[in-house]
Design an enzyme around this catalytic site. Structure first.
Site, PDB file in Angstrom:
ATOM      1  CG  ASP A 224      -2.143   0.916   0.973  1.00 11.25           C
ATOM      2  OD1 ASP A 224      -2.065   1.758   0.039  1.00 11.25           O
ATOM      3  OD2 ASP A 224      -3.145   0.823   1.706  1.00 11.25           O
TER       4      ASP A 224
HETATM    5  C1  BGC Z   1      -4.958   3.307  -0.014  1.00 10.00           C
HETATM    6  C2  BGC Z   1      -5.021   2.311  -1.156  1.00 10.00           C
HETATM    7  C3  BGC Z   1      -4.841   3.028  -2.456  1.00 10.00           C
HETATM    8  C4  BGC Z   1      -3.524   3.759  -2.430  1.00 10.00           C
HETATM    9  C5  BGC Z   1      -3.238   4.527  -3.712  1.00 10.00           C
HETATM   10  C6  BGC Z   1      -3.727   4.185  -0.076  1.00 10.00           C
HETATM   11  O1  BGC Z   1      -3.817   5.219   0.829  1.00 10.00           O
HETATM   12  O2  BGC Z   1      -4.994   2.619   1.217  1.00 10.00           O
HETATM   13  O3  BGC Z   1      -6.243   1.635  -1.134  1.00 10.00           O
HETATM   14  O4  BGC Z   1      -4.932   2.138  -3.534  1.00 10.00           O
HETATM   15  O5  BGC Z   1      -3.543   4.716  -1.362  1.00 10.00           O
HETATM   16  O6  BGC Z   1      -4.092   5.580  -3.854  1.00 10.00           O
END
Ligand code: BGC
Length: 743
Positions: A224
């Site tokens: 993530d």
């Molecule tokens: C989120 C993810 C997301 C990523 C990119 C993170 O803060 O938890 O679900 O895909 O950001 O935007």
């Protein structure tokens, strides 16, 4: 494929992105690939965008978020949404879509529940698998997330989810397992949190042992955004790609130089990225138009929204018909300013946005009047707004009331602290339902709210969740009967927050959250404890009625079966039913019952269909943490067929055989376990006889036997009765060796 020999530095550079939304390339041999959120619509940033959803993205269809779409219980529809999303991804040059979200709704307080499918792993797993199939059917990679045990936003970057292995396997990993093993996603995203003290992005148990070795995942695991704190540990544990990029490639190169990371491991990442590039090559083989097909997307979004709403109660006022349609009072700011998606990284700039108010005005013109009733930010004169709404409703032929959670009350990044609707809305509802005017209430929220006693008095209540950009049109279709509601609850609506299973353990403190309720998540808890709920899991009505025939069971293998039953539309309108099959163990070692299959059927009036739901041995298995394996206990089960977890219409029974027949005996196996073991019991017999020679066992208090049964047999070696450790070890290998062939 000829892959030239890249340098260690080249290989190290591949283990993190080139930018926030692009993988690193190797000139002449590996393409850069664009990644983009998200789960219910493309959030394609024009250039170097922000990761929080605040910046503008290119307009794309906003489909219903998971809270809505999963409520359709319709695999085909979910697949169609996935495919449409992927078509838009291709149009915008996106190779990897960051979704679907598969985390279990452990508590209604989780701020991100709108991005997740269910409190039940089977519903979440089938939703995820259908979504992945749809996306990848178009040559775009899906990225199920957030792996794993990411069930809250509070302290999400640090918190350690303390969960026992059985609960981990049966509840929190099960949806991921189903998706990985049946739909084969090409990528996967690890989560921010720690699991039992080890960061999920640096977790060899999750990333290597379970994901790769047990489930056979062959795609790219990415972190993530911003999850990794120790890049070397992450790479060593099985994480392939750190996102967004970090400037520490030299650490990777150095770790390779000193032997902490092998060159083979780096080459593995290289090959996995190649495989991803091959799988998604179609995206990059043409120049993206950078615009999406608005009509096509909106059509799919409208169909999806129609199936996402759940009709909770209806005394016959719906579908609206004359004279109710003569003078329609539309009440509630949400009718004019809909809440149609959640906040955070999944936020989409929609191509269009329909509202209930506009849509109704288009068809019913001046028969429609409107009063906002309240403001979304709580500003304005509450008494006056409320009074105007009540006056309008009093003189109308029907009041359609649109309430819900304002955007600021739930979001990625924080959890809620209560599950109530804003007070001015519930006060208004309490007044409206007392009028003589029939009242229909539509609720918009990304996660359950506690519906007050007004919900018993309203003439109909529709759970409108978040329905995406076409939600306004779809809601009008449902209210007027142009479409029939067909959604079912994928999460229980509790009476109050204090009733919820994780109430005492959410969101934890001092960096730790204990999953104290274990397997008893959602209906598994409410039904086991027989607690009253507002609306049970699986519940949902439509404009017709269904009758279930008697269930019958046919064994298809030792521990697998087909459950068969008929469903008949006994009403006057066509409609869809979601027939659910629960497996009940009838003892306290498991939840009261668990959903193990379902089938959504569409039937014309009078039409009947035979449903067949397959149950494989996993439906009866439990994770045995001591032996680290799935086992089927030998016992009789009740198979329940019904329309919700609390509306069981027919039952049948099925008996399983223990599988394996006997668990291997271990160092600390008890006397009871030895006696229950087919070979062990024969080996232990002489020992017991020897004791019987010395002690008059017939005169022993029976409770002593019970006590003795709980004692590890090996402990007897310390008693100096001629039973030695060597003898024990010999018995152990004999018991396990003899058991092996037939096991
Ligand atoms: C989120 C993810 C997301 C990523 C990119 C993170 O803060 O938890 O679900 O895909 O950001 O935007």
């Amino acid at each position: 494929m000829t892959v030239t020999e890249p340098s260690i530095d080249d290989l190290a550079s591949l283990t993190s992105g080139a930018s926030a939304w692009e993988t690193t390339s190797l000139p002449g041999e590996l393409d850069p690939m664009v990644l983009s959120d998200g789960p219910h619509g493309l959030r394609r940033q024009p250039a170097e965008g922000d990761t929080l959803g605040i910046g503008n993205s290119i307009p794309a269809t906003c489909f219903p978020p998971a809270v809505g779409l999963a409520s359709s219980w319709n695999d085909d529809l979910i697949e169609q949404v996935g495919a449409q999303l992927a078509r838009e991804a291709k149009a915008l040059g996106v190779s990897v879509l960051l979704g679907p979200g598969l985390n279990i709704k452990r508590s209604p307080l989780c701020g991100r529940n709108f991005e997740y499918a269910s409190e039940d792993p089977q519903v979440a797993g089938r939703y995820g698998a259908a979504f992945v199939r749809g996306i990848q059917s178009q040559g775009v990679a899906a990225t199920p997330k957030h792996f794993a045990v990411n069930n809250q936003e509070t302290d999400r970057f640090r918190v350690s989810a303390q969960v026992d292995e059985r609960t981990l396997r049966e509840i929190y990993l099960s949806a991921f397992e189903h998706v990985v093993t049946t739909a084969g996603p090409w990528a996967l995203m690890s989560s921010y949190n720690q699991v039992n003290g080890v960061p999920a992005s640096e977790n060899p148990h999750l990333l290597r042992e379970i994901l790769r070795e047990e489930w056979g995942f062959d795609g790219v695991v990415m972190s993530d955004w911003g999850a990794v704190s120790d890049r070397v540990a992450a790479l060593a544990a099985g994480l392939d790609l750190e996102m967004p990029p970090s400037s520490t490639d030299d650490q990777i190169a150095a770790a390779t130089g000193s032997g902490i990371i092998s060159r083979e491991r780096l080459e593995q990442v290289h090959q996995r990225l190649h495989l991803l590039a091959e799988r998604t090559a179609g995206v990059r083989s043409h120049t993206p138009s950078m615009t999406v097909d608005v009509e096509a997307g909106d059509r799919v979004a409208q169909q999806a929204a129609r199936e996402s709403a759940v009709l909770l109660t209806n005394n016959g006022v719906l579908p609206l018909a004359a004279p109710a349609l003569d003078n329609i009072a539309v009440i509630g700011e949400f009718a004019r300013t809909p809440r149609y998606q959640g906040s955070g990284s999944s936020q989409v700039v929609p191509t269009r946005l329909s509202t209930v108010l506009e849509t109704l005005r288009e068809s019913a013109g001046d028969r429609v009047s409107f009063a906002p009733g309240f403001t979304l930010d709580g500003s304005g004169d509450k008494d006056q707004l409320g009074q105007e709404a009540v006056d309008l409703a009093r003189n109308a032929s029907v009041a359609l009331v649109f309430v819900g959670l304002p955007a600021g009350s739930e979001s990625e990044g924080f959890d809620r602290t209560h599950i109530d609707l804003p007070e001015e809305q519930t006060q208004l509802l309490d007044r409206l339902v007392k009028l003589d005017t029939p009242t229909v209430v539509v609720v918009s929220c990304g996660s359950v709210v506690s519906l007050g006693s007004w919900s018993d008095q309203a003439d109909a209540v529709v759970m409108g969740w978040l329905l995406g950009q076409a939600g306004g049109k779809a809601t009008v279709d449902l209210l007027t009967g142009a479409a029939s509601p067909s959604g079912r609850l994928t999460e229980t609506i509790p009476l109050s927050l204090t009733d919820t299973p994780a109430y005492l353990n959410f969101p934890g403190q001092d960096g730790v959250v204990v999953y104290g309720e274990g397997l008893h998540v959602g209906y598994r808890y409410y039904d086991t404890m027989d607690r009253p709920v507002r609306f049970p899991f699986g519940h949902g009505l439509t404009y017709t009625t269904f009758e279930y025939g008697a269930a019958s069971v046919t064994a298809t293998g030792t521990n697998s079966a087909t459950v068969e039953f008929s469903v008949t539309n006994t009403g006057a309108r066509p409609g869809s039913e979601v027939a659910q099959v629960y497996v009940a163990a009838n003892d306290r070692t498991r939840p009261r019952h668990e959903l193990r299959g379902y089938q959504k059927v569409f039937l014309d009036p009078g039409e009947s269909i035979t449903c067949r739901v397959e149950l494989d041995s996993r439906a009866f298995s439990e994770w045995n943490a001591q032996h680290a394996m799935w086992v089927v206990p030998g016992r009789e089960w009740t198979l329940e067929v019904g329309a919700s977890s609390r509306d069981i219409r027919s039952t049948a029974s099925f008996t399983t055989k223990a599988q394996p027949e006997a668990l291997p005996l271990q160092d600390l196996s008890t006397v009871g376990e030895w006696l229950a073991h087919p070979v062990g019991s024969t080996l232990i017999a002489p020992l017991i006889a020897a004791i019987g020679d010395k002690v008059d066992v017939t005169s022993l208090d029976p409770t002593l036997y019970k006590m003795f049964e709980q004692m590890p047999l090996v402990k007897l070696t310390a008693w100096g009765q001629g039973f030695t450790r060597e003898m024990y070890d010999g018995m152990l290998s004999q018991a396990n060796a003899q058991q092996a062939p037939g096991a």
